[in-house]
Design an enzyme around this catalytic site. Structure first.
Site, PDB file in Angstrom:
ATOM      1  N   LYS A 212       0.843  -1.199   0.000  1.00 15.37           N
ATOM      2  CA  LYS A 212       0.000   0.000   0.000  1.00 15.37           C
ATOM      3  C   LYS A 212       0.877   1.248   0.000  1.00 15.37           C
ATOM      4  O   LYS A 212       1.799   1.355   0.794  1.00 15.37           O
ATOM      5  CB  LYS A 212      -0.918   0.004   1.219  1.00 15.37           C
ATOM      6  N   SER A 234      -2.039   4.918  -3.252  1.00 15.48           N
ATOM      7  CA  SER A 234      -2.415   5.685  -2.057  1.00 15.48           C
ATOM      8  C   SER A 234      -1.311   6.654  -1.685  1.00 15.48           C
ATOM      9  O   SER A 234      -0.125   6.328  -1.779  1.00 15.48           O
ATOM     10  CB  SER A 234      -2.669   4.720  -0.887  1.00 15.48           C
ATOM     11  N   HIS A 236      -1.622   7.942   1.461  1.00 20.40           N
ATOM     12  CA  HIS A 236      -1.942   7.902   2.890  1.00 20.40           C
ATOM     13  C   HIS A 236      -2.940   9.001   3.268  1.00 20.40           C
ATOM     14  O   HIS A 236      -2.842   9.636   4.315  1.00 20.40           O
ATOM     15  CB  HIS A 236      -0.681   8.017   3.742  1.00 20.40           C
ATOM     16  N   ASP A 267      -7.224   4.310  -2.898  1.00 20.02           N
ATOM     17  CA  ASP A 267      -7.995   5.103  -1.941  1.00 20.02           C
ATOM     18  C   ASP A 267      -7.702   6.572  -2.178  1.00 20.02           C
ATOM     19  O   ASP A 267      -6.964   6.931  -3.088  1.00 20.02           O
ATOM     20  CB  ASP A 267      -7.704   4.677  -0.495  1.00 20.02           C
ATOM     21  N   ARG A 271     -15.817   9.422  -1.479  1.00 24.07           N
ATOM     22  CA  ARG A 271     -16.871   9.786  -0.531  1.00 24.07           C
ATOM     23  C   ARG A 271     -18.240   9.186  -0.875  1.00 24.07           C
ATOM     24  O   ARG A 271     -19.191   9.379  -0.119  1.00 24.07           O
ATOM     25  CB  ARG A 271     -17.009  11.317  -0.478  1.00 24.07           C
ATOM     26  N   GLY A 290     -11.877   5.258   3.705  1.00 18.44           N
ATOM     27  CA  GLY A 290     -11.319   5.583   5.005  1.00 18.44           C
ATOM     28  C   GLY A 290     -12.186   6.483   5.854  1.00 18.44           C
ATOM     29  O   GLY A 290     -12.955   6.025   6.688  1.00 18.44           O
ATOM     30  N   ARG A 291     -12.105   7.789   5.631  1.00 15.72           N
ATOM     31  CA  ARG A 291     -12.757   8.742   6.531  1.00 15.72           C
ATOM     32  C   ARG A 291     -14.272   8.532   6.674  1.00 15.72           C
ATOM     33  O   ARG A 291     -14.794   8.663   7.781  1.00 15.72           O
ATOM     34  CB  ARG A 291     -12.434  10.169   6.091  1.00 15.72           C
TER      35      ARG A 291
END
Length: 340
Positions: A212, A234, A236, A267, A271, A290-291
């Protein structure tokens, strides 16, 4: 429980760490690391969202894609849709601590499974967090993927063996965590890896190995060379390097170079199910979230995570109908136009 209620509860529980903005674009939280923001100016976080917004869909309604098939083959597992929960840790120092690490990771793992997919679990400067993640996966017969920080190889191999002991689906290293501020603050050494070091990690396990943090064609090709079975395109979440390129922008060239040779996950700024469709059209095989998952967990525990994922799955399904895509293999660059 609905999405509005989840966001309202999460906003209260994460006060001082995440504003749960109407649009999660990295503007309000720029520089808040530790926290939920992007590194320094927050430019990379913002780029992830902004560049994905520049991808536009082509509406098509004369076709027979009336009931699209969203099933995704992830190594030896079949997922209901191509969305996987990203490996995130640090409830106490990144998210405010209203949920314990164990409550957070149990919500993520179980909520993902309830929706027909899986979660990746993360590693942290707090060594107990990786153990909490492993315990959560052990309870569900290893149905998930441990992702380990780029520590010294011997420490990584020890953690790989722990992943093997719970029969996880795969294992990986988030090499993009090499410059994490939170790791440095806690005295946990992390850093880049040489090709030889990565080959040692891959050869240490029979599990599929995921790398990743790939953002260039060169390193995607190196991932193939070392024997990795999947990469995650990614940066991060914009949390390690300011002014980096977005994942959406680099994805097409990486896909062109290694598609079919290695599984491509991505990623960054995703959303909605529409965003998932955009990433698939740009060349990804699957997408990490993620978020939004954090908001789901803090807003409603397992049920909140499941509701976030179910909503994205439904959005992806509807998008496939309105672009004429009967299955994941039908999603390609012909379904989009790009403005960058």
């Amino acid at each position: 429980m609905n999405l509005r209620e989840i966001r309202s509860v999460a906003r209260e529980k994460m006060k001082g760490y995440c504003r749960v903005c109407p649009v999660c674009n990295g503007v309000a939280c720029a520089g808040e690391v530790p926290g939920m923001g992007g590194s320094l100016t927050g430019s990379t976080f913002k780029n992830n969202v902004d560049d994905l917004n520049k991808v536009k869909l082509r509406l098509k309604t004369i076709h027979n894609a009336k009931d699209p098939n969203l099933e995704f083959e992830f190594f030896d597992s079949k997922l209901d849709f191509p969305i996987i929960t990203a490996p995130i840790t640090g409830s106490a120092f990144n998210m405010g601590g209203a949920l314990t690490e164990r409550e957070y990771i149990d919500s993520v793992v179980n909520g993902s499974l309830s929706s027909g997919t899986i979660a990746m679990i993360g590693d942290s400067a707090d060594l107990t967090m990786y153990e909490d993640g492993l315990n959560a996966l052990k309870k569900v017969e290893g149905k998930g993927v441990p992702i380990i920080k780029p520590r010294e190889n011997q420490a990584i191999i020890e953690n790989i063996k722990k992943a093997e002991s719970i029969n996880s689906i795969a294992v990986g290293v988030d090499i993009d965590g090499a410059g994490l501020v939170t790791m440095a603050l806690k005295g946990q050494p992390v850093g880049p890896k040489t090709v030889e070091e990565l080959k040692e990690l891959v050869s240490s396990t029979n599990l599929p190995f995921i790398l990743k943090g790939i953002m260039t064609v060169e390193e995607a090709e190196l991932a193939v060379e070392i024997g990795a079975k999947a990469i995650v395109v990614s940066n991060h979440g914009g949390r390690v390097l300011d002014h980096a390129e977005s994942t959406a922008k680099v994805l097409p060239e990486i896909s062109k170079a290694v598609k079919g040779k290695i599984m491509i996950l991505v990623d960054g700024g995703v959303r909605s199910g529409v965003d998932v469709f955009k990433m698939l059209s740009l060349g990804a095989d699957g997408v990490l979230i993620g978020r939004p998952i954090i908001i789901g967990a803090f807003g409603g525990y397992e049920e909140g995570v499941s509701l976030i994922l179910d909503n994205m799955k439904n959005e992806l399904y509807q998008t496939m109908i309105l672009t004429g895509c009967k299955d994941l293999a039908s999603i390609d660059s012909s379904n989009i136009s790009v403005e960058w």
